[in-house]
Design a protein around this motif. Structure first.
Motif, mmCIF file in Angstrom:
data_model
loop_
_atom_site.group_PDB
_atom_site.id
_atom_site.type_symbol
_atom_site.label_atom_id
_atom_site.label_comp_id
_atom_site.label_asym_id
_atom_site.label_seq_id
_atom_site.Cartn_x
_atom_site.Cartn_y
_atom_site.Cartn_z
ATOM 1 N N HIS A 151 13.821 -71.639 -39.539
ATOM 2 C CA HIS A 151 14.861 -70.631 -39.311
ATOM 3 C C HIS A 151 15.983 -70.814 -40.334
ATOM 4 N N VAL A 171 14.909 -69.625 -43.791
ATOM 5 C CA VAL A 171 14.941 -68.167 -43.915
ATOM 6 C C VAL A 171 16.386 -67.694 -44.081
ATOM 7 N N GLU A 172 17.304 -68.287 -43.327
ATOM 8 C CA GLU A 172 18.720 -67.935 -43.492
ATOM 9 C C GLU A 172 19.202 -68.275 -44.900
ATOM 10 N N SER A 173 18.772 -69.400 -45.419
ATOM 11 C CA SER A 173 19.158 -69.808 -46.768
ATOM 12 C C SER A 173 18.671 -68.795 -47.802
ATOM 13 N N GLN A 174 17.457 -68.295 -47.607
ATOM 14 C CA GLN A 174 16.910 -67.255 -48.491
ATOM 15 C C GLN A 174 17.722 -65.973 -48.399
ATOM 16 N N ASN A 175 18.407 -65.806 -47.282
ATOM 17 C CA ASN A 175 19.209 -64.614 -47.014
ATOM 18 C C ASN A 175 20.666 -64.867 -47.430
ATOM 19 N N ASN A 176 20.834 -65.644 -48.492
ATOM 20 C CA ASN A 176 22.166 -65.997 -49.019
ATOM 21 C C ASN A 176 23.046 -66.678 -47.978
ATOM 22 N N LYS A 187 23.342 -66.063 -44.921
ATOM 23 C CA LYS A 187 23.768 -65.183 -43.826
ATOM 24 C C LYS A 187 22.985 -65.533 -42.565
ATOM 25 N N LYS A 188 23.700 -65.728 -41.482
ATOM 26 C CA LYS A 188 23.069 -66.070 -40.212
ATOM 27 C C LYS A 188 22.143 -64.953 -39.747
ATOM 28 N N ILE A 189 21.029 -65.348 -39.159
ATOM 29 C CA ILE A 189 20.067 -64.397 -38.608
ATOM 30 C C ILE A 189 19.967 -64.686 -37.112
ATOM 31 N N ASP A 197 16.966 -60.821 -34.180
ATOM 32 C CA ASP A 197 16.509 -60.267 -35.449
ATOM 33 C C ASP A 197 15.328 -61.048 -36.021
#
Length: 79
Positions: free
Chosen positions: A11, A14-19, A21-23, A27
């Motif tokens: 998890h 994936v957040e790290s890949q999303n710059n 941004k918390k997921i 979601d």
């Protein structure tokens, strides 16, 4: 190996890949095609999907480049 540790690591990745941004759990679950409750139970260690543990053990036997190739093949199956 605790399954909740695996889900938390993934998890966070994936957040790290999303710059960074918390997921939300909701979601993330929606993106995986599962219910939020199921994902929450996995992430908190209340449910332990055996297949996930086996998949992680199998990936752990591969070198980094082979992991990348394998995950890309898996992702193409989704298309």
């Amino acid at each position: 190996m605790k399954i909740d540790d695996l889900f938390n690591i993934l998890h966070n990745a994936v957040e790290s890949q999303n710059n960074g941004k918390k997921i939300s759990l909701k979601d993330m679950a929606k993106g995986l095609g599962i219910s939020m409750r199921t994902y929450q139970d996995w992430k908190l260690g209340r449910a332990k999907p055996q297949a996930a543990a086996i998949v992680m053990k199998m990936l752990g036997k591969l070198d980094d480049d082979e992991i990348i190739r394998t995950v890309r093949k898996i992702n193409r199956l989704e298309d």
